[in-house]
Design a protein around this motif. Structure first.
Motif, PDB file in Angstrom:
ATOM      1  N   ILE A 143       0.863  -1.178   0.000  1.00 19.17           N
ATOM      2  CA  ILE A 143       0.000   0.000   0.000  1.00 19.17           C
ATOM      3  C   ILE A 143       0.902   1.230   0.000  1.00 19.17           C
ATOM      4  CG2 ILE A 143      -1.752   1.320   1.222  1.00 19.17           C
ATOM      5  CD1 ILE A 143      -2.866  -1.197   2.346  1.00 19.17           C
ATOM      6  N   SER A 144       0.903   1.917  -1.121  1.00 24.42           N
ATOM      7  CA  SER A 144       1.752   3.100  -1.259  1.00 24.42           C
ATOM      8  C   SER A 144       1.141   4.287  -0.533  1.00 24.42           C
ATOM      9  CB  SER A 144       1.943   3.439  -2.734  1.00 24.42           C
ATOM     10  OG  SER A 144       2.660   4.656  -2.876  1.00 24.42           O
ATOM     11  N   MET A 145       1.982   5.005   0.200  1.00 27.87           N
ATOM     12  CA  MET A 145       1.531   6.200   0.909  1.00 27.87           C
ATOM     13  C   MET A 145       2.054   7.465   0.237  1.00 27.87           C
ATOM     14  SD  MET A 145      -0.211   4.546   2.933  1.00 27.87           S
ATOM     15  CE  MET A 145      -0.909   6.033   3.616  1.00 27.87           C
ATOM     16  N   GLU A 146       2.342   7.353  -1.057  1.00 23.31           N
ATOM     17  CA  GLU A 146       2.879   8.469  -1.826  1.00 23.31           C
ATOM     18  C   GLU A 146       1.967   9.691  -1.755  1.00 23.31           C
ATOM     19  OE1 GLU A 146       5.792  10.292  -3.845  1.00 23.31           O
ATOM     20  OE2 GLU A 146       5.864   8.114  -3.540  1.00 23.31           O
ATOM     21  N   ASP A 147       0.656   9.463  -1.771  1.00 24.15           N
ATOM     22  CA  ASP A 147      -0.295  10.579  -1.784  1.00 24.15           C
ATOM     23  C   ASP A 147      -0.975  10.810  -0.441  1.00 24.15           C
ATOM     24  OD1 ASP A 147       0.179  10.961  -4.543  1.00 24.15           O
ATOM     25  OD2 ASP A 147      -1.225   9.344  -5.021  1.00 24.15           O
ATOM     26  N   ASP A 148      -0.557  10.112   0.588  1.00 23.39           N
ATOM     27  CA  ASP A 148      -1.177  10.264   1.906  1.00 23.39           C
ATOM     28  C   ASP A 148      -0.114  10.060   2.984  1.00 23.39           C
ATOM     29  OD1 ASP A 148      -2.699  10.368   4.161  1.00 23.39           O
ATOM     30  OD2 ASP A 148      -4.033   8.706   3.629  1.00 23.39           O
ATOM     31  N   ARG A 149       0.335  11.149   3.563  1.00 23.45           N
ATOM     32  CA  ARG A 149       1.443  11.077   4.524  1.00 23.45           C
ATOM     33  C   ARG A 149       1.005  11.506   5.927  1.00 23.45           C
ATOM     34  NH1 ARG A 149       5.861  13.781   0.339  1.00 23.45           N
ATOM     35  NH2 ARG A 149       5.487  12.264  -1.334  1.00 23.45           N
ATOM     36  N   ARG A 150      -0.248  11.261   6.245  1.00 23.14           N
ATOM     37  CA  ARG A 150      -0.750  11.664   7.556  1.00 23.14           C
ATOM     38  C   ARG A 150      -0.126  10.859   8.680  1.00 23.14           C
ATOM     39  NH1 ARG A 150      -6.967  10.746   6.779  1.00 23.14           N
ATOM     40  NH2 ARG A 150      -6.114   9.072   5.464  1.00 23.14           N
ATOM     41  N   TYR A 151       0.151   9.581   8.432  1.00 22.76           N
ATOM     42  CA  TYR A 151       0.624   8.684   9.487  1.00 22.76           C
ATOM     43  C   TYR A 151       2.087   8.339   9.234  1.00 22.76           C
ATOM     44  CZ  TYR A 151      -4.441   8.324   9.418  1.00 22.76           C
ATOM     45  OH  TYR A 151      -5.779   8.623   9.384  1.00 22.76           O
ATOM     46  N   THR A 152       2.950   9.275   9.586  1.00 16.77           N
ATOM     47  CA  THR A 152       4.378   9.163   9.279  1.00 16.77           C
ATOM     48  C   THR A 152       5.206   9.317  10.547  1.00 16.77           C
ATOM     49  OG1 THR A 152       3.969  10.122   7.104  1.00 16.77           O
ATOM     50  CG2 THR A 152       6.239  10.093   7.858  1.00 16.77           C
ATOM     51  N   ALA A 153       6.262   8.514  10.641  1.00 12.62           N
ATOM     52  CA  ALA A 153       7.133   8.559  11.826  1.00 12.62           C
ATOM     53  C   ALA A 153       8.593   8.638  11.404  1.00 12.62           C
ATOM     54  CB  ALA A 153       6.902   7.328  12.690  1.00 12.62           C
ATOM     55  N   GLU A 154       9.412   9.211  12.295  1.00 14.85           N
ATOM     56  CA  GLU A 154      10.860   9.272  12.088  1.00 14.85           C
ATOM     57  C   GLU A 154      11.532   8.420  13.147  1.00 14.85           C
ATOM     58  OE1 GLU A 154      14.943  10.456  12.843  1.00 14.85           O
ATOM     59  OE2 GLU A 154      13.241  10.780  14.193  1.00 14.85           O
ATOM     60  N   TYR A 155      12.484   7.594  12.709  1.00 13.51           N
ATOM     61  CA  TYR A 155      13.187   6.725  13.641  1.00 13.51           C
ATOM     62  C   TYR A 155      14.598   6.485  13.121  1.00 13.51           C
ATOM     63  CZ  TYR A 155      14.279   2.702  16.616  1.00 13.51           C
ATOM     64  OH  TYR A 155      14.866   1.841  17.528  1.00 13.51           O
ATOM     65  N   ILE A 156      15.566   6.834  13.915  1.00 11.33           N
ATOM     66  CA  ILE A 156      16.993   6.710  13.571  1.00 11.33           C
ATOM     67  C   ILE A 156      17.259   7.368  12.214  1.00 11.33           C
ATOM     68  CG2 ILE A 156      18.978   5.153  13.544  1.00 11.33           C
ATOM     69  CD1 ILE A 156      17.286   3.034  14.789  1.00 11.33           C
ATOM     70  N   SER A 157      16.764   8.592  12.056  1.00 15.66           N
ATOM     71  CA  SER A 157      16.996   9.418  10.868  1.00 15.66           C
ATOM     72  C   SER A 157      16.349   8.863   9.599  1.00 15.66           C
ATOM     73  CB  SER A 157      18.511   9.619  10.631  1.00 15.66           C
ATOM     74  OG  SER A 157      19.113  10.236  11.745  1.00 15.66           O
ATOM     75  N   ARG A 158      15.432   7.923   9.736  1.00 19.53           N
ATOM     76  CA  ARG A 158      14.729   7.398   8.575  1.00 19.53           C
ATOM     77  C   ARG A 158      13.220   7.588   8.766  1.00 19.53           C
ATOM     78  NH1 ARG A 158      18.150   7.914   5.100  1.00 19.53           N
ATOM     79  NH2 ARG A 158      16.920   6.629   3.666  1.00 19.53           N
ATOM     80  N   ILE A 159      12.509   7.650   7.656  1.00 17.55           N
ATOM     81  CA  ILE A 159      11.075   7.919   7.670  1.00 17.55           C
ATOM     82  C   ILE A 159      10.289   6.644   7.346  1.00 17.55           C
ATOM     83  CG2 ILE A 159       9.198   9.239   6.610  1.00 17.55           C
ATOM     84  CD1 ILE A 159      11.028  10.897   8.369  1.00 17.55           C
ATOM     85  N   TYR A 160       9.194   6.451   8.088  1.00 18.96           N
ATOM     86  CA  TYR A 160       8.300   5.310   7.858  1.00 18.96           C
ATOM     87  C   TYR A 160       6.876   5.847   7.677  1.00 18.96           C
ATOM     88  CZ  TYR A 160      12.211   2.572   9.650  1.00 18.96           C
ATOM     89  OH  TYR A 160      13.456   2.013   9.839  1.00 18.96           O
TER      90      TYR A 160
END
Length: 310
Positions: A41-58
Motif C-alpha cells: 500500500i503506497s503512501m505516496e499521496d497520503d502522509r498523515r501517518y508518518t514517523a521518524e526513527y533513527i533518521s529514517r522515515i516510515y
C-alpha cells in the motif's frame, strides 16, 4: 533500542523531504501492511501517518499501524522478523506512456480473470470473464490493462496474485479486437459476440414454452427470444437494462398465463388470490390482440411506464 520514534509532525521534518528520507526496506509503502498482510500500500499521496526513527522515515496506512510502530519499532527495524519489499514493484502508467505497449492477457483485466476463473459456461467448462481494461500498470517489465479503480487498487496491493493466477477463456471467448472485426466472417463474428446470449435464450424458451395471446406459438417463441436477448445484453446502460427487463418479465408473465387459468382453483386463500389475479389479467389481455407490440421499443416504456396504453 537505539532511540525513540516520533511522529514526523513532532520531529519537525518538512513534508517535501519525507520521500527522500524513507527507508530502503519500505520506501513509501506501509511497513505494517507488508509485514503482517503481504500487501503493498503506497503512501505516496497520503502522509498523515508518518514517523521518524533513527533518521529514517516510515509511512503508515492507518493511525493504529503508526501507533504500533511508535510503541514497538523493533518489529520493523533491525529485527529478524523484518521483511523487505519485493524486488519487483508495480507502477501505474498513463495512457500516453503505454501508447505503443503490448499488453499481456490480450488486454484483458487480470483481476477480473482471477475473480471469475471458476465460472462455468454452458458446456460445463471453466469460462473466466475476459473484459478489456482501460487503466494501465507496468509490472515486471510487462504491461497490464485493468478494468476499473477498484481492480487497480487490488492489483497494486498484490500484483503477483493476479499475474500468476489469471486464467484466460477459450480463444473464441476473448473480446474481439475492433481493428480486425471487418476481417472476420459473419459466422465468426456472430459466434464470438452472440453465442452465449442466444444459447441461454433458447434454453429459457424451451423451459418456459411461452404462448402470448394474439400470437401463434412460433411468434411467441421468437418474441420471447428477442426480449430475452435485449434484457440480458451485458452492454445495456442501467436505464435500458431496467426497462428491457421490465418488458421481458411482463411478456413472460402474460405468455405463461395459459398454464394457470386452465387449472382447478387452489383451495388455500393465498393461492386462490393469485389464481384470481391471473384470471383477471388473462381476461384483460384478450381484449388487446396487439398488446405484444408495446414491447417493441423502449420509448413506449418512457412514455407509458405503467403500460396502460395500447
Amino acid at each position: 533500542m537505539l532511540g525513540y520514534p516520533l511522529r514526523a509532525l513532532y520531529a519537525g521534518i518538512p513534508e517535501d523531504t519525507i520521500a527522500t528520507s524513507t527507508t530502503e526496506e519500505f520506501g513509501m509503502y506501509c511497513p505494517h501492511t507488508w509485514v503482517t498482510k503481504g500487501q503493498l500500500i503506497s503512501m505516496e499521496d497520503d502522509r498523515r501517518y508518518t514517523a521518524e526513527y533513527i533518521s529514517r522515515i516510515y509511512c503508515f496506512h492507518a493511525e493504529e499501524y503508526l501507533q504500533e510502530f511508535l510503541e514497538h519499532p523493533e518489529v520493523y527495524v533491525n529485527s529478524g522478523t523484518a521483511v523487505t519489499l519485493p524486488s519487483t514493484l508495480p507502477n501505474r502508467m498513463t495512457e500516453e506512456e503505454v501508447a505503443s505497449a503490448t499488453f499481456e492477457l490480450f488486454g484483458c483485466c487480470p483481476v477480473t480473470l482471477y475473480d471469475t476463473k471458476n465460472n462455468v459456461g454452458l458446456k460445463g467448462a471453466a469460462e473466466p470473464k475476459a473484459t478489456k481494461g482501460s487503466l494501465f500498470v507496468e509490472y515486471g517489465g510487462k504491461y497490464f490493462a485493468i478494468l476499473d479503480e477498484a481492480c487497480m487498487e487490488r492489483f497494486l496491493r498484490q500484483p503477483w496474485v493476479y499475474v500468476d493466477n489469471a486464467v484466460l477463456p477459450m480463444p473464441h471467448k476473448l473480446p474481439m479486437d475492433p481493428a480486425v472485426i471487418k476481417e472476420k466472417s459473419p459466422s465468426e463474428y456472430i459466434t464470438r459476440t452472440m453465442y452465449d446470449g442466444v444459447a441461454r435464450a433458447l434454453i429459457s424458451v424451451a423451459d418456459v414454452r411461452p404462448k402470448f395471446p394474439g400470437l401463434t406459438a412460433e411468434e411467441s417463441v421468437r418474441k420471447y427470444i428477442a426480449l430475452h436477448l435485449k434484457a440480458f445484453n451485458p452492454d445495456n446502460s442501467p436505464i435500458a437494462a431496467k426497462q428491457y427487463m421490465a418488458n421481458f418479465e411482463e411478456f413472460s408473465q402474460i405468455a405463461t398465463l395459459y398454464k394457470t387459468v386452465g387449472n382447478t382453483p387452489p383451495s388455500d386463500v393465498d393461492g386462490l388470490e393469485r389464481f384470481n389475479n391471473a384470471c383477471e389479467l388473462w381476461d384483460a389481455v384478450q381484449d388487446k390482440p396487439t398488446m405484444y407490440e408495446k414491447y417493441q421499443y423502449l420509448r413506449e416504456v418512457h412514455a407509458d411506464p405503467e403500460g396502460t396504453k395500447e
